[in-house]
Design a protein around this motif. Sequence first.
Motif, PDB file in Angstrom:
ATOM      1  N   ASP A 202       0.829  -1.207   0.000  1.00 51.02           N
ATOM      2  CA  ASP A 202       0.000   0.000   0.000  1.00 51.02           C
ATOM      3  C   ASP A 202       0.870   1.267   0.000  1.00 51.02           C
ATOM      4  OD1 ASP A 202      -1.543   2.202   1.842  1.00 51.02           O
ATOM      5  OD2 ASP A 202      -2.941   1.082   0.591  1.00 51.02           O
ATOM      6  N   PRO A 203       0.748   2.127  -1.004  1.00 56.89           N
ATOM      7  CA  PRO A 203       1.598   3.326  -1.099  1.00 56.89           C
ATOM      8  C   PRO A 203       1.458   4.265   0.105  1.00 56.89           C
ATOM      9  CG  PRO A 203       0.518   2.905  -3.202  1.00 56.89           C
ATOM     10  CD  PRO A 203      -0.104   1.980  -2.206  1.00 56.89           C
ATOM     11  N   ALA A 204       0.233   4.423   0.642  1.00 56.61           N
ATOM     12  CA  ALA A 204       0.036   5.324   1.786  1.00 56.61           C
ATOM     13  C   ALA A 204       0.778   4.808   3.014  1.00 56.61           C
ATOM     14  CB  ALA A 204      -1.454   5.470   2.086  1.00 56.61           C
ATOM     15  N   ARG A 205       0.790   3.503   3.199  1.00 53.59           N
ATOM     16  CA  ARG A 205       1.501   2.930   4.336  1.00 53.59           C
ATOM     17  C   ARG A 205       3.019   3.038   4.158  1.00 53.59           C
ATOM     18  NH1 ARG A 205      -1.979  -2.416   6.276  1.00 53.59           N
ATOM     19  NH2 ARG A 205      -3.806  -1.240   6.971  1.00 53.59           N
ATOM     20  N   LEU A 206       3.473   2.923   2.924  1.00 55.22           N
ATOM     21  CA  LEU A 206       4.898   3.117   2.668  1.00 55.22           C
ATOM     22  C   LEU A 206       5.314   4.548   3.014  1.00 55.22           C
ATOM     23  CD1 LEU A 206       5.309   1.220  -0.737  1.00 55.22           C
ATOM     24  CD2 LEU A 206       5.971   0.427   1.534  1.00 55.22           C
ATOM     25  N   GLU A 207       4.453   5.505   2.693  1.00 56.67           N
ATOM     26  CA  GLU A 207       4.753   6.899   3.023  1.00 56.67           C
ATOM     27  C   GLU A 207       4.772   7.121   4.536  1.00 56.67           C
ATOM     28  OE1 GLU A 207       5.761   9.463   1.097  1.00 56.67           O
ATOM     29  OE2 GLU A 207       5.921   7.887  -0.416  1.00 56.67           O
ATOM     30  N   MET A 208       3.850   6.471   5.256  1.00 58.65           N
ATOM     31  CA  MET A 208       3.830   6.592   6.713  1.00 58.65           C
ATOM     32  C   MET A 208       5.122   6.022   7.304  1.00 58.65           C
ATOM     33  SD  MET A 208       2.260   7.669   9.431  1.00 58.65           S
ATOM     34  CE  MET A 208       0.492   7.864   9.129  1.00 58.65           C
ATOM     35  N   ALA A 209       5.578   4.906   6.763  1.00 55.51           N
ATOM     36  CA  ALA A 209       6.829   4.305   7.251  1.00 55.51           C
ATOM     37  C   ALA A 209       8.001   5.257   7.038  1.00 55.51           C
ATOM     38  CB  ALA A 209       7.074   2.972   6.555  1.00 55.51           C
ATOM     39  N   LYS A 210       8.045   5.889   5.884  1.00 55.00           N
ATOM     40  CA  LYS A 210       9.131   6.841   5.606  1.00 55.00           C
ATOM     41  C   LYS A 210       9.042   8.038   6.545  1.00 55.00           C
ATOM     42  CE  LYS A 210       8.459   6.966   1.023  1.00 55.00           C
ATOM     43  NZ  LYS A 210       8.695   7.331  -0.396  1.00 55.00           N
ATOM     44  N   ARG A 211       7.827   8.436   6.871  1.00 52.45           N
ATOM     45  CA  ARG A 211       7.626   9.540   7.817  1.00 52.45           C
ATOM     46  C   ARG A 211       8.261   9.214   9.169  1.00 52.45           C
ATOM     47  NH1 ARG A 211       1.578  12.020   9.056  1.00 52.45           N
ATOM     48  NH2 ARG A 211       2.132  13.410  10.782  1.00 52.45           N
ATOM     49  N   TYR A 212       8.263   7.934   9.534  1.00 48.89           N
ATOM     50  CA  TYR A 212       8.849   7.500  10.803  1.00 48.89           C
ATOM     51  C   TYR A 212      10.300   7.034  10.658  1.00 48.89           C
ATOM     52  CZ  TYR A 212       4.670   7.973  13.669  1.00 48.89           C
ATOM     53  OH  TYR A 212       3.616   8.476  14.399  1.00 48.89           O
ATOM     54  N   GLY A 213      10.937   7.373   9.549  1.00 50.55           N
ATOM     55  CA  GLY A 213      12.374   7.134   9.420  1.00 50.55           C
ATOM     56  C   GLY A 213      12.764   5.809   8.816  1.00 50.55           C
ATOM     57  N   CYS A 214      11.802   5.080   8.233  1.00 52.10           N
ATOM     58  CA  CYS A 214      12.160   3.811   7.595  1.00 52.10           C
ATOM     59  C   CYS A 214      13.169   4.086   6.482  1.00 52.10           C
ATOM     60  CB  CYS A 214      10.903   3.144   7.031  1.00 52.10           C
ATOM     61  SG  CYS A 214      11.176   1.464   6.461  1.00 52.10           S
ATOM     62  N   ASP A 215      14.241   3.308   6.457  1.00 52.57           N
ATOM     63  CA  ASP A 215      15.347   3.580   5.535  1.00 52.57           C
ATOM     64  C   ASP A 215      15.042   3.188   4.100  1.00 52.57           C
ATOM     65  OD1 ASP A 215      17.605   4.406   7.502  1.00 52.57           O
ATOM     66  OD2 ASP A 215      16.771   2.592   8.376  1.00 52.57           O
ATOM     67  N   VAL A 216      14.389   2.041   3.928  1.00 47.27           N
ATOM     68  CA  VAL A 216      14.079   1.539   2.586  1.00 47.27           C
ATOM     69  C   VAL A 216      12.666   0.965   2.600  1.00 47.27           C
ATOM     70  CG1 VAL A 216      14.765  -0.009   0.716  1.00 47.27           C
ATOM     71  CG2 VAL A 216      16.514   0.905   2.265  1.00 47.27           C
ATOM     72  N   VAL A 217      11.872   1.296   1.598  1.00 43.88           N
ATOM     73  CA  VAL A 217      10.545   0.704   1.471  1.00 43.88           C
ATOM     74  C   VAL A 217      10.485  -0.095   0.175  1.00 43.88           C
ATOM     75  CG1 VAL A 217       9.376   2.439   2.871  1.00 43.88           C
ATOM     76  CG2 VAL A 217       9.576   2.792   0.408  1.00 43.88           C
ATOM     77  N   ILE A 218       9.829  -1.244   0.255  1.00 35.79           N
ATOM     78  CA  ILE A 218       9.698  -2.147  -0.886  1.00 35.79           C
ATOM     79  C   ILE A 218       8.215  -2.385  -1.159  1.00 35.79           C
ATOM     80  CG2 ILE A 218      10.092  -4.500  -1.740  1.00 35.79           C
ATOM     81  CD1 ILE A 218      12.538  -4.634   0.084  1.00 35.79           C
ATOM     82  N   ASN A 219       7.819  -2.248  -2.413  1.00 34.83           N
ATOM     83  CA  ASN A 219       6.466  -2.632  -2.809  1.00 34.83           C
ATOM     84  C   ASN A 219       6.552  -4.012  -3.448  1.00 34.83           C
ATOM     85  OD1 ASN A 219       3.947  -3.038  -4.015  1.00 34.83           O
ATOM     86  ND2 ASN A 219       3.657  -0.844  -4.411  1.00 34.83           N
ATOM     87  N   PRO A 220       6.070  -5.062  -2.757  1.00 29.28           N
ATOM     88  CA  PRO A 220       6.226  -6.422  -3.280  1.00 29.28           C
ATOM     89  C   PRO A 220       5.398  -6.698  -4.534  1.00 29.28           C
ATOM     90  CG  PRO A 220       4.844  -6.416  -1.315  1.00 29.28           C
ATOM     91  CD  PRO A 220       5.376  -5.032  -1.460  1.00 29.28           C
ATOM     92  N   LYS A 221       4.523  -5.730  -4.913  1.00 29.94           N
ATOM     93  CA  LYS A 221       3.812  -5.866  -6.175  1.00 29.94           C
ATOM     94  C   LYS A 221       4.690  -5.458  -7.355  1.00 29.94           C
ATOM     95  CE  LYS A 221      -0.947  -5.229  -4.520  1.00 29.94           C
ATOM     96  NZ  LYS A 221      -2.180  -4.404  -4.627  1.00 29.94           N
ATOM     97  N   GLU A 222       5.760  -4.729  -7.038  1.00 24.75           N
ATOM     98  CA  GLU A 222       6.621  -4.207  -8.098  1.00 24.75           C
ATOM     99  C   GLU A 222       7.942  -4.952  -8.218  1.00 24.75           C
ATOM    100  OE1 GLU A 222       7.057  -0.091  -7.111  1.00 24.75           O
ATOM    101  OE2 GLU A 222       4.956   0.399  -7.549  1.00 24.75           O
ATOM    102  N   VAL A 223       8.422  -5.519  -7.102  1.00 29.04           N
ATOM    103  CA  VAL A 223       9.693  -6.260  -7.122  1.00 29.04           C
ATOM    104  C   VAL A 223       9.530  -7.537  -6.306  1.00 29.04           C
ATOM    105  CG1 VAL A 223      11.117  -4.192  -7.376  1.00 29.04           C
ATOM    106  CG2 VAL A 223      10.587  -5.046  -5.085  1.00 29.04           C
TER     107      VAL A 223
END
Length: 347
Positions: A202-223
């Motif tokens: 979910d793109p919105a959840r990936l953005e929330m993770a980055k907001r909290y300092g997550c270093d790398v986000v992966i979308n398993p639908k894309e890779v």
Amino acid sequence: MEKMKVVAITAERETAVCEIEKPEPGPGQVLVHLHACALCTFEQRVFTQVTKKELPYVGGHECAGVIEGLGEDVDPEEYPMGQKVAVRVLQNCGHCPECRKGEENLCRNSYKKSAASAGKLLPNGLGEYMAVDEGQVYKMANNLPYEQAVLAEPFACCVNSVERGNIHLGDDVVVLGGGVMGILHVIIAKLYGARVILSEPDPARLEMAKRYGCDVVINPKEVDAVEEVMRLTDGEGANAVFNTTSVTALSAQGIKMLALMGTFVQYSSMHPDEPVELSMNSIHNAEIVITGSKSPSVKAFEASTRILSKMLVDLTPLLTESYPMEDATKAFERACSMDTYRVMVKW
């Protein structure tokens, strides 16, 4: 006898506000006037009847309020009137082997109270008052808003989980799932000094993770998530992987992401509980550890309330919506939606 209100699940996807007797604190107990309770996935599953419980059922264990009364032999200086507190609703027996080994989150008798309350209207987190043993009460900063105070329990669950992952400074950590528990794992793993990778579609959840300092986000639908983790770690794999979802296939995937001597933690319970195929030889050769994490330990609950009270993290964005008792059914429906993190009932 004074009365109090509780929110009870009365049928599948139905709730009602009911009146019951207000409890009195017994010896060694504290009367807490609760003001808010977040809706955990357990209560959500009872609401939808994915988890079958005799109804009516008054749930709630992510709760916070203020001290309103003390039983005999409770020190008023240690537990002052009006002090904001979180309640560790899970009550340990203190005498089973797990309690005596300091693993009180695995207490064999702690869930008997919850089981016995099914089909009855009894005080719990989704009610105005609870009388609990003083050891179940954790003081919190009085200026901490309830939107954060109610998250003490889920934050504590994740503290316990991350401790199980045996993280060290500079480790690579993968979190599977970006719901509220996944984001809490991201936050805590960062506090441990790890590089954190989140896999979430979910793109919105990936953005929330980055907001909290997550270093790398992966979308398993894309890779391919396993291949991407191996690429990011130069083929070594992750030192710890946490599955915060109830998707069995992700557990199998997470184990494949591990480095030599890495630790896989199954945080979420599974619904349905489907088997995972494992290579015992790969476990033998890599010396990986596969473990679980259930409920918050006393140590983790204390750490959680200290971190939140000192405002080392701000969890306000994860409290998506708040509803009064009278709108509890709507609150449950919204809590079950994928576009919310945590939903709170407040009174």
